[in-house]
Structure formats: structure tokens, C-alpha cells
Design an enzyme around this catalytic site. Structure first.
Site, PDB file in Angstrom:
ATOM      1  N   LYS A 167       0.862  -1.182   0.000  1.00  0.00           N
ATOM      2  CA  LYS A 167       0.000   0.000   0.000  1.00  0.00           C
ATOM      3  C   LYS A 167       0.900   1.235   0.000  1.00  0.00           C
ATOM      4  O   LYS A 167       1.480   1.604   1.012  1.00  0.00           O
ATOM      5  CB  LYS A 167      -0.919   0.037   1.223  1.00  0.00           C
ATOM      6  CG  LYS A 167      -2.044   1.050   1.021  1.00  0.00           C
ATOM      7  CD  LYS A 167      -2.534   1.707   2.297  1.00  0.00           C
ATOM      8  CE  LYS A 167      -1.663   2.785   2.841  1.00  0.00           C
ATOM      9  NZ  LYS A 167      -1.460   3.977   1.987  1.00  0.00           N
ATOM     10  N   GLU A 181      10.304   1.158  10.247  1.00  0.00           N
ATOM     11  CA  GLU A 181      11.353   2.146   9.943  1.00  0.00           C
ATOM     12  C   GLU A 181      10.713   3.504  10.118  1.00  0.00           C
ATOM     13  O   GLU A 181       9.842   3.893   9.327  1.00  0.00           O
ATOM     14  CB  GLU A 181      11.819   2.008   8.481  1.00  0.00           C
ATOM     15  CG  GLU A 181      12.543   0.729   8.172  1.00  0.00           C
ATOM     16  CD  GLU A 181      13.902   0.657   8.806  1.00  0.00           C
ATOM     17  OE1 GLU A 181      14.359   1.649   9.411  1.00  0.00           O
ATOM     18  OE2 GLU A 181      14.512  -0.412   8.729  1.00  0.00           O
ATOM     19  N   GLU A 214      11.108  15.996  14.472  1.00  0.00           N
ATOM     20  CA  GLU A 214      11.439  15.824  13.052  1.00  0.00           C
ATOM     21  C   GLU A 214      10.656  16.849  12.226  1.00  0.00           C
ATOM     22  O   GLU A 214       9.436  16.938  12.333  1.00  0.00           O
ATOM     23  CB  GLU A 214      11.054  14.411  12.621  1.00  0.00           C
ATOM     24  CG  GLU A 214      11.496  14.112  11.208  1.00  0.00           C
ATOM     25  CD  GLU A 214      11.120  12.705  10.781  1.00  0.00           C
ATOM     26  OE1 GLU A 214       9.959  12.321  10.971  1.00  0.00           O
ATOM     27  OE2 GLU A 214      12.001  12.000  10.256  1.00  0.00           O
ATOM     28  N   CYS A 264      14.572  10.543   6.035  1.00  0.00           N
ATOM     29  CA  CYS A 264      14.526  10.250   7.462  1.00  0.00           C
ATOM     30  C   CYS A 264      15.920  10.215   8.084  1.00  0.00           C
ATOM     31  O   CYS A 264      16.080  10.486   9.257  1.00  0.00           O
ATOM     32  CB  CYS A 264      13.834   8.918   7.669  1.00  0.00           C
ATOM     33  SG  CYS A 264      14.543   7.649   6.638  1.00  0.00           S
ATOM     34  N   SER A 274       6.069   7.728   9.654  1.00  0.00           N
ATOM     35  CA  SER A 274       6.323   8.535  10.848  1.00  0.00           C
ATOM     36  C   SER A 274       6.247   7.674  12.119  1.00  0.00           C
ATOM     37  O   SER A 274       5.591   6.625  12.142  1.00  0.00           O
ATOM     38  CB  SER A 274       5.297   9.659  10.931  1.00  0.00           C
ATOM     39  OG  SER A 274       4.008   9.106  11.028  1.00  0.00           O
TER      40      SER A 274
END
Ligand code: NAD
Length: 491
Positions: A184, A260, A395, A294, A239
């Protein structure tokens, strides 16, 4: 490919390229121009249900999971077919992701496509049976062996920032291990995933149901993958907030999760480093793909006594790598993915000002030719804050770098580790012993020393702390998709 990017990108379910039930679609924008570049099939719950059923059936009723040689052949076929379409895929990646052209020769496209060959080699070389030898327990002598086996149906959920890298980092090892997959992709980048699905369906022998691709504007379809008992493993990149939801949702069916997640990585500059190059390279890194990576280093941690010098060097890089049209071969910093993402970044820049920080360069929207439309943000350097500032802790996922002073090696390690994240980082210095101590002290999954690059098919990548669970890529990343069966027979 028999389609242009303006056609509706289909779903791939059970070997069939087809529209969503009811024919729903959603528009996909080019982030550099805001033009609609295509439409994607907008799948609903029944489509996801059909994809999971197809993946389950393919896993349970075909010999995909144990025919190692066939899988290696299919992976090479897929790589070759993708390479045959590389220029179309490049154009689509640049248009859909806003990815600068130069990165499509590496992690944004060509790197992960080539890496499918590395996985094919691994499948062939892998020890699928390990003999443990004879033993006796309570008078019974047995021959024991271990047999790694595919874990089953994998639900792969991916983000928009490096869609090829991340889609292939999941599809590749999952297929190599013998799993079947439902991918997805993120709602912002469905077209490139659909292009891969089309190539896999039309130009490879990958059996029907082994690879399914389901695009949707509804994040709830990702959630469906995490709760469905027919899915054995959820492999997620995105996230940390979503990662936590996925882990909680997957608990009910006790499925394995591989996560991750986000990062706030520090580049630590020691007092014996070449300060100019360290700060220049760190600022350059923070502008890469408009900071939408990231593992990019977004905190520059420098000796307090050379703070002003460090700010000047970083500013120089940010001035030199201003945003450009991603089609320009010299572009390093393109647009950000969406208006929402731009607002989020601008919110953080405003927050830095409120927190007492100084915007050394950037802070606004670029006004260059062709930037009247599109989602552009100027590379932004923030000084005057310490590591407790929210812009140093959270972040941002934009081209924003915060410069933080340290008072020696131990203090620099403390600052690097003073973060909920633990994804990546960098160390710059001269004395090998001091560098080793800092490398050992920083708690992150990857580290580059003096500009060293860890990116590669054989290098595991992943996070400590709230940056994730497990490793992607490398032998370790492949083994995430395996279960271990131990078997004993009478000796
Ligand atoms: P996101 O978490 O919003 O979405 C990622 C994917 O999860 C999308 O496909 C989305 O549809 C899906 N999703 C959303 N809610 C879900 C739910 N409740 N259950 C299941 N699936 C759900 O992330 P994003 O904004 O697309 O990507 C940016 C984030 O990804 C950043 O935080 C970045 O650090 C992270 N990221 C991490 C890595 C890594 O390897 N560590 C790599 C790239 C990006």
C-alpha cells in the site's frame, strides 16, 4: 509500459490490473508545478480484502515459497524489465515525488532497482537448511536441522519521500524470502508504485497473487493490513506516530511488525575536525531532496568556541544549494511534497523564531523563475538555540538545519543521544581513537565518519529507540521476512 502517466494507474490484485471497485480515482499532483499528472485507482476496503485474499491464496497454494531458484529468476526478470523502462520511471519519479534528477541515478530509482539482483544472488547462496548434527536427549538420538522459511503474507506500507527505495526495500527481500506481498503506497505517490505493478504483471513470471499493489487516498486501508489475521507481518516505513498506531493495532493478531520510522540525526563535529568541510557537507546533506529524508543529519553539533565559524560555513552551503527545478541535472534541493508539508515546515520555522532562534539564511519561500507555483521552501539555518528547543527535538522533514554548540566530546555524544530518535548520524574529526569513542557512544543504526557513505544493498539500515524496530536491507533485512523451523529426525 503500455500506459502514459496521464492514464488512471490501476490496482494489481490477484495478477489482474484493474480499477477500484466502483471506479473511484484520485488526482496526483506534481509538487514542483501543482499540475495534475495522473489519477490513481482509489481502492476501498473490499479491494484491500481481495488483495489480502489473493496474497494468502498464492502463499498457501503455490510453490512460490519453496522454489528458491524460480524466485531468483523472477527477481532478475523484474530488475531487467524495470531497467528496460528506466527513463519512463525516472520521468515519473521526478514528476510525482519532486525528486531531483541526480538522486534518480541512486536511491530514488536506479539503486534499488539494481539491488534486486543482489537479492537474487542472496536467495541462491542462502543456506536454506543448516545441519546441527546428532544429539541424544533422554535416550533418543536425533539429527537436527534448522530451516528458515518465508514468514507468509506481508503487508507493506510505505511513505512518499523515497517511494522506489522504500517500496523495493520491502518488496525485494519479501519476494526473495518467499513471501507474498500486499503493497500500500502513500496517497501522494501511487503512480510510481502502479508503474512497477504493471511491469511486474506484464513482463515477469511472478505468479498471480504474489505481488499485489493497492493505492488509496484512505489511510484506513493501511490500518486494514495491520488488523487482518491473514497478514503475517507488517513492514512499515513512515512517521513514528503512525508506527506506534501500527504496533498497537497489530498486537490483537500478534503479527510481527517491522518499523522504519522518523529521525533527528546529529552531525557531531569534534574540535580537531576540518570544520569548514564538515559544516558545508552537513548543510548540503540537510538540503538533500528538500530535507525529506529520514536519515538526513538535521542537527549540526559543533565546538562552542568555533560556533560562529560553523554557522558561516553552513550558510555558504545553503546559499549554494538553493532549490531548483528537479529536472535540472544540477538540482539538489527540489520542492517539498505538498502544501500540507510546506505548512508544517513553515510552522517549525515560526516556532524557531518564537523559541528565540535566529534564522541565519532562508526562512521563506523562494521566488525564482518557475517557483510561482509548486511547494517550495528555502533551505533554512537556525542558530542560537540549544538541544532542548522543539526544532532540535522534533522531526521537521524539510530543508532545515539547527546548529547546536557542544563543550567537548562527551558533551557532543550526550547531545546526539538527547533525542527520542536513534536513526542515523555523522562524526567528523581527525584522531581515530576519539572518533571510535564517539562512534561507540552514539546510539543510532547508521553513522557516517568524515563523509563515509553507509548506503548499499548489503548494509542494514534501521533505528534505535523510537526510530524503529528491525533492520531493512542487507542480509539482516532479508532475514526479517523469515521464520525459523527446527526439525529433528531419528539418528
Ligand atoms: P505517515 O506515517 O503519515 O504515512 C506512511 C504510510 O502509512 C502511508 O502509506 C499512509 O497511508 C500509511 N498510514 C497512515 N496511517 C496509518 C495507520 N493508522 N495504519 C496503517 N497505515 C497508515 O508518513 P509519511 O508522512 O508518508 O512519511 C514521512 C515520515 O516517514 C517521516 O516521519 C519520515 O521520517 C518517515 N520515514 C522513515 C524512513 C525510515 O526508513 N526510517 C524512511 C522514509 C520516511
Amino acid at each position: 509500459m503500455t500506459t502514459s502517466i496521464a492514464d488512471t494507474a490501476p490496482l494489481l490484485i490477484g495478477g489482474e490490473l484493474r480499477p477500484a471497485t466502483g471506479g473511484a480515482t484520485f488526482d496526483v499532483l506534481n509538487p514542483a508545478t501543482e499540475e495534475v499528472i495522473g489519477r490513481a485507482a482509489d481502492a476501498g476496503r473490499e479491494d484491500m480484502d481481495a488483495a489480502i485474499a489473493a496474497a494468502r491464496t498464492a502463499f498457501d497454494t503455490t510453490d512460490w515459497s519453496w522454489d528458491h531458484a524460480f524466485r531468483a529468476r523472477c527477481l532478475r526478470q523484474l530488475r531487467d524489465a524495470l531497467q528496460g523502462h528506466i527513463e519512463e520511471l525516472r520521468a515519473l519519479t521526478i514528476a510525482e515525488v519532486g525528486a531531483p534528477h541526480m538522486f534518480t541515478t541512486g536511491p530514488q530509482l536506479e539503486g534499488p532497482v539494481a539491488d534486486l539482483g543482489w537479492l537474487a544472488d542472496l536467495v541462491e547462496a542462502y543456506e536454506w537448511v543448516t545441519e546441527l548434527g546428532e544429539s541424544e536427549i533422554m535416550g533418543v538420538r536425533s539429527n537436527r536441522s534448522t530451516r528458515p522459511e518465508a514468514i507468509g503474507v506481508v503487508g507493506a506500507i510505505t511513505p512518499w519521500n523515497f517511494p522506489n527505495q522504500i517500496n523495493f526495500a520491502k518488496i525485494g527481500p519479501a519476494l526473495a524470502a518467499g513471501c507474498t506481498v500486499v503493497l500500500k503506497p502513500a496517497p501522494d505517490t501511487p503512480l510510481i508504485a502502479a508503474a512497477v505493478a504493471r511491469i511486474a504483471a506484464e513482463e515477469t513470471d511472478i505468479p498471480a497473487g504474489v505481488l499485489n499493489v493497492v493505492s488509496s487516498s484512505d489511510h484506513g486501508l493501511g490500518e486494514q493490513l495491520t488488523t487482518d489475521p491473514r497478514v503475517d507481518l507488517v513492514s512499515f516505513t513512515g512517521s513514528t506516530a503512525t508506527g506506534k498506531k501500527i504496533m498497537a493495532a497489530a498486537a490483537e493478531t500478534l503479527k510481527k511488525v517491522f518499523l522504519e520510522l522518523g529521525g533527528k540525526s546529529a552531525a557531531v563535529v569534534l574540535d580537531d575536525a576540518d570544520l569548514n568541510s564538515a559544516c558545508f557537507m552537513t548543510a548540503l546533506n540537510a538540503c538533500t531532496h528538500a530535507g525529506q529524508g529520514c536519515a538526513l543529519t538535521t542537527r549540526l553539533v559543533v565546538p562552542r568556541e568555533r560556533y560562529d565559524e560553523a554557522v558561516e560555513a553552513a550558510k555558504g552551503a545553503m546559499a549554494a544549494f538553493a532549490p531548483k527545478d528537479p529536472n535540472d541535472p544540477g538540482a539538489f534541493c527540489g520542492p517539498v511534497i505538498s502544501a500540507v508539508q510546506r505548512e508544517r515546515i513553515e510552522g517549525y520555522i515560526a516556532l524557531a523564531r518564537q523559541e528565540g532562534g535566529t534564522i541565519e539564511i532562508g526562512g521563506g519561500r523562494p521566488t525564482g523563475e518557475g517557483m510561482e507555483r509548486g511547494f517550495w521552501v528555502e533551505p533554512t539555518l537556525i542558530s542560537g538555540l540549544d538541544n532542548s528547543a522543539r526544532v532540535a527535538q522534533e522531526e521537521i522533514f524539510g530543508p532545515v538545519l539547527v546548529v547546536i554548540p557542544h563543550d567537548g566530546d562527551s558533551d557532543a555524544i550526550r547531545i546526539a543521544n538527547d533525542s527520542p530518535y536513534g536513526l542515523s548520524g555523522a562524526v567528523w574529526g581527525t584522531d581515530p581513537e576519539r572518533i571510535e569513542k564517539v562512534v561507540a557512544g552514539i546510539r543510532t543504526g547508521t553513522l557516517g565518519v568524515n563523509g563515509g557513505q553507509w548506503y548499499g544493498a548489503d548494509v542494514p539500515f534501521g533505528g534505535y529507540k523510537q526510530s524503529g524496530i528491525g533492520r531493512e536491507r542487507g542480509r539482516e533485512g532479508f532475514e526479517e521476512y523469515l521464520e525459523i523451523k527446527s526439525v529433528a529426525t531419528p539418528a
